[in-house]
Design a protein around this motif. Structure first.
Motif, PDB file in Angstrom:
ATOM      1  N   LEU A   1      24.789  49.299   0.637  1.00 30.57           N
ATOM      2  CA  LEU A   1      25.039  49.048  -0.654  1.00 30.57           C
ATOM      3  C   LEU A   1      23.864  47.847  -0.762  1.00 30.57           C
ATOM      4  O   LEU A   1      23.986  46.942  -0.326  1.00 30.57           O
ATOM      5  CB  LEU A   1      26.195  48.506  -1.219  1.00 30.57           C
ATOM      6  CG  LEU A   1      27.255  49.639  -1.265  1.00 30.57           C
ATOM      7  CD1 LEU A   1      28.431  48.834  -1.544  1.00 30.57           C
ATOM      8  CD2 LEU A   1      26.853  50.504  -2.505  1.00 30.57           C
ATOM      9  N   PRO A   2      22.716  47.996  -1.596  1.00 35.97           N
ATOM     10  CA  PRO A   2      21.763  47.077  -1.856  1.00 35.97           C
ATOM     11  C   PRO A   2      22.629  45.868  -2.790  1.00 35.97           C
ATOM     12  O   PRO A   2      23.197  46.334  -3.751  1.00 35.97           O
ATOM     13  CB  PRO A   2      20.817  47.553  -2.582  1.00 35.97           C
ATOM     14  CG  PRO A   2      21.072  48.964  -3.191  1.00 35.97           C
ATOM     15  CD  PRO A   2      22.355  49.189  -2.313  1.00 35.97           C
ATOM     16  N   THR A   3      22.377  44.636  -2.352  1.00 36.58           N
ATOM     17  CA  THR A   3      22.868  43.532  -3.132  1.00 36.58           C
ATOM     18  C   THR A   3      22.492  43.799  -4.544  1.00 36.58           C
ATOM     19  O   THR A   3      21.106  43.854  -4.875  1.00 36.58           O
ATOM     20  CB  THR A   3      22.620  42.234  -2.562  1.00 36.58           C
ATOM     21  OG1 THR A   3      22.960  42.275  -1.092  1.00 36.58           O
ATOM     22  CG2 THR A   3      23.288  41.017  -3.461  1.00 36.58           C
ATOM     23  N   THR A   4      23.215  43.778  -5.694  1.00 37.40           N
ATOM     24  CA  THR A   4      22.551  43.966  -7.100  1.00 37.40           C
ATOM     25  C   THR A   4      23.055  42.905  -8.068  1.00 37.40           C
ATOM     26  O   THR A   4      24.351  42.496  -7.886  1.00 37.40           O
ATOM     27  CB  THR A   4      23.209  45.361  -7.538  1.00 37.40           C
ATOM     28  OG1 THR A   4      22.505  46.203  -6.601  1.00 37.40           O
ATOM     29  CG2 THR A   4      22.757  45.910  -8.839  1.00 37.40           C
ATOM     30  N   ASP A   5      22.275  42.463  -9.027  1.00 39.08           N
ATOM     31  CA  ASP A   5      22.554  41.736 -10.243  1.00 39.08           C
ATOM     32  C   ASP A   5      22.167  42.606 -11.276  1.00 39.08           C
ATOM     33  O   ASP A   5      21.185  43.206 -11.534  1.00 39.08           O
ATOM     34  CB  ASP A   5      21.866  40.458 -10.252  1.00 39.08           C
ATOM     35  CG  ASP A   5      21.916  39.466  -9.135  1.00 39.08           C
ATOM     36  OD1 ASP A   5      23.259  39.512  -8.797  1.00 39.08           O
ATOM     37  OD2 ASP A   5      21.216  38.567  -8.566  1.00 39.08           O
TER      38      ASP A   5
END
Length: 132
Positions: free
Chosen positions: A29-33
């Motif tokens: 899972l890509p780190t996401t904001d």
């Protein structure tokens, strides 16, 4: 800085697989904001090592899907002495609300960071109403 306020390093999380894959590889899972402006939702994803040509962004049945593939050829000859995380592909999906104009979504990749702009439909944007 107070020890309670120190930033913690987030661990790289592997995607919980819901379907079988035909190529043996890890998917993270890509780190996401996600942050909101008056006109759009902005999604920022960390996808280090992914080239622009290896990113797929698609919408199907109201779900935005983002997949980034790593070129493992760069790593074949390397013998790591120390690593902090495993390499692998990236995958993330989001169910879009009806307040997003799906025809105007844009994406840009720069320095391993994918930025998506999800514009709001006109009806969802804040507006002032004059009083007569």
């Amino acid at each position: 800085m107070d020890s309670k306020q120190e930033l913690q390093v987030q661990q790289k999380r592997e995607v919980e697989k819901r379907e079988e894959i035909t190529v043996p590889s890890r998917v993270f899972l890509p780190t996401t904001d996600i942050y909101e402006t008056q006109d759009a939702l902005n999604v920022v994803m960390d996808m280090p090592g992914v080239q622009k040509s290896n990113i797929d962004v698609a919408i199907e049945d109201g779900v935005l899907r983002v997949n980034g593939r790593i070129d493992f050829g760069k790593y074949e000859e390397l013998q790591p002495i120390y690593t902090e995380y495993n390499i692998g592909h990236y995958s993330r999906s989001f169910r879009l609300s009806s307040k997003i104009d799906q025809t105007k979504i844009s994406a840009e990749l720069k320095d391993g960071v994918l930025s998506l702009v999800l514009p709001k439909v006109e009806e969802a944007k804040p507006r002032a109403i004059s009083v007569a």
